[in-house]
Write a protein that holds these residues in place. Structure first.
Motif: not given
Lengths: 308, 308
Positions: A38-50
């Protein structure tokens, strides 16, 4: 690209902290990963290796891949990807709804055998099947070429072998390629030379890079990659990560350090630096040890200001 | 300069660990400094900032400047330099036989007042006298422009002010210039822009850079400087150093990391990497705490090789 130093206008940064960052850590609770997500999504990241759909015995820290994947649909508009080690992993990923896959082929046998208990040729033989599985689900298959510059067991990796491997991966169905500096030994000129060579042979296939900051040269090498037009770069929040086979190896280049470098160079990443610092602080809390990121520790340059 | 990434054939690295590195440390015995000096000479270093002739009250760690200087003639062929803060320090240095001097002028008043208890204008006013003293002894005066990019008190430093300051320093007698990223906030494009601007105004005056690796971008910024032809770079063994006025500030870029980067990029430094690692290990022992250098910790890339 303008000015005395040529840099691109923007890059596409992929956040790999949840996978490459956490894979060598002691397992942390799924709930903590979801907070970090959730914190990573909030950074504006649009590509995330989950996560990675691999053997829970080999990588206990990522044994909850399906549980993590079940939450990804809560964040529309983000490209979530996962790493797989074989067609079985690809099936698991697709069944869990993840259709952007990374499949690793080590460029030389030493690392391949230690990391995946098979030779480079054997790993390469499975690209087609992995690609087929994910293509059947409408997804994409990226082949990450690990130890693309140096193998901790075999020494320097012959560039010609990497180029041939890249070509065969594309011929077997890879949609994208990524060159991995798995043990953090590459540097700007070697980066530029290998990228140039792979591009020549694999024109039209998107090519990214995955760097570790083991010898202080991580961002310098990232800069070199960007200067020659590489726009896909992996980084991990807080600089999480490491390699179990490289003495003294530190983590990936830190997302907030790369984002700081880019912002200051006028290279758009879409990421918010203060939110990255908050996510890095959370990552540090989650793994329970200090992370080495300079931007986490020292702050943005505006924070250097102090009162007299 | 050839290949996809243009870099110079060689650089002149100045080792500043004995001065900038040690100045904020608790005083260490002169004998320990001399051991470190010997180890640094053994690395192949040909430019070494040996000490500072400044107030022992302000900088107790360098109160033994004369004692250190008395040993420098044991190493012929090396350019030893020292930092001074005023004409009195210049006289002390010359009397001690050191005739390559660095004189610091902070580019903005906030840092200047905190660091040297005087304004930028007041510091600039003494360039002529310092230069005169050292020229009278057949030596050279380098003006280091501190906080050339950001001042921890005043915020971003206007580039136009730095350029004007550089020009006035040269007009006052400076033989060389150095741009100091005192609090480790600058980055590749800002580096390239300021160097380009100062060069335009001060053609013919050698221009070096002094970087701190506070936010992970130290070597990337050094690479950018080298790419636009800066050949004089400061670095400190083990990454010793820091700034008392910048929260979270780490040391200078580490000599062995810069030397590793350069060697791998085909840029000659004249330095031996293994001897640099030995000197860094000694520096670590001397200051009694772990240093953050990746090359010290992880080794050369050949050392990444392990046995199965």
């Amino acid at each position: 690209m303008t000015g005395p130093l040529r840099v691109p206008e923007s890059i596409r940064l992929r956040e790999v902290g949840l996978r490459d960052g956490l894979q060598i850590e002691q397992p942390i609770p799924t709930a903590a990963k979801l907070r970090l997500l959730e914190a990573l999504v909030a950074t504006g990241a649009r590509r995330i290796e989950a996560t990675a759909f691999v053997s829970p015995k080999a990588v206990p820290a990522l044994a909850d891949a399906e549980e993590v994947a079940a939450h990804l649909s809560e964040y529309p508009g983000i490209e979530f990807s996962a790493l797989v080690a074989n067609p079985r992993g690809a099936h698991r990923a697709v069944d869990a709804g993840v259709t952007a896959l990374e499949y690793v082929v080590s460029a030389s046998d030493g690392h391949s055998l230690a990391n995946a208990h098979r030779t480079t040729a054997q790993a390469l033989d499975q690209v087609g099947e992995v690609a087929s599985v994910v293509h059947g689900a409408g997804g994409t298959c990226e082949v990450i070429i690990a130890v693309a510059w140096d193998d901790p067991f075999d020494g320097p990796t012959p560039p010609g072998g990497v180029v041939a491997l890249a070509r065969r991966a594309v011929d077997s169905g890879a949609d994208r390629l990524c060159l991995g500096d798995t043990i953090g030994t590459t540097t700007p000129v070697r980066m530029a030379e290998l990228v140039t060579a792979v591009r020549t042979t694999c024109q039209g296939t998107p090519l990214g890079v995955h760097l570790h900051d083991t010898r202080g040269a991580g961002l310098a090498t990232a800069l070199a990659a960007m200067q020659i037009g590489v726009l896909d770069l992996d980084a991990s929040i807080g600089g999480l990560g490491g390699c179990p086979f490289a003495p003294g190896a530190s983590g990936n280049i830190a997302t907030e350090e790369l984002a700081f470098l880019c912002r200051e160079c006028g290279i758009e990443t879409g990421l918010d630096l203060e939110r990255l610092r908050a996510a890095a602080a959370l990552a540090q809390e989650v793994v329970g040890r200090p992370l080495e990121s300079g931007v986490l520790r020292a702050g943005d340059r505006s924070l250097a200001a102090v009162r007299r």
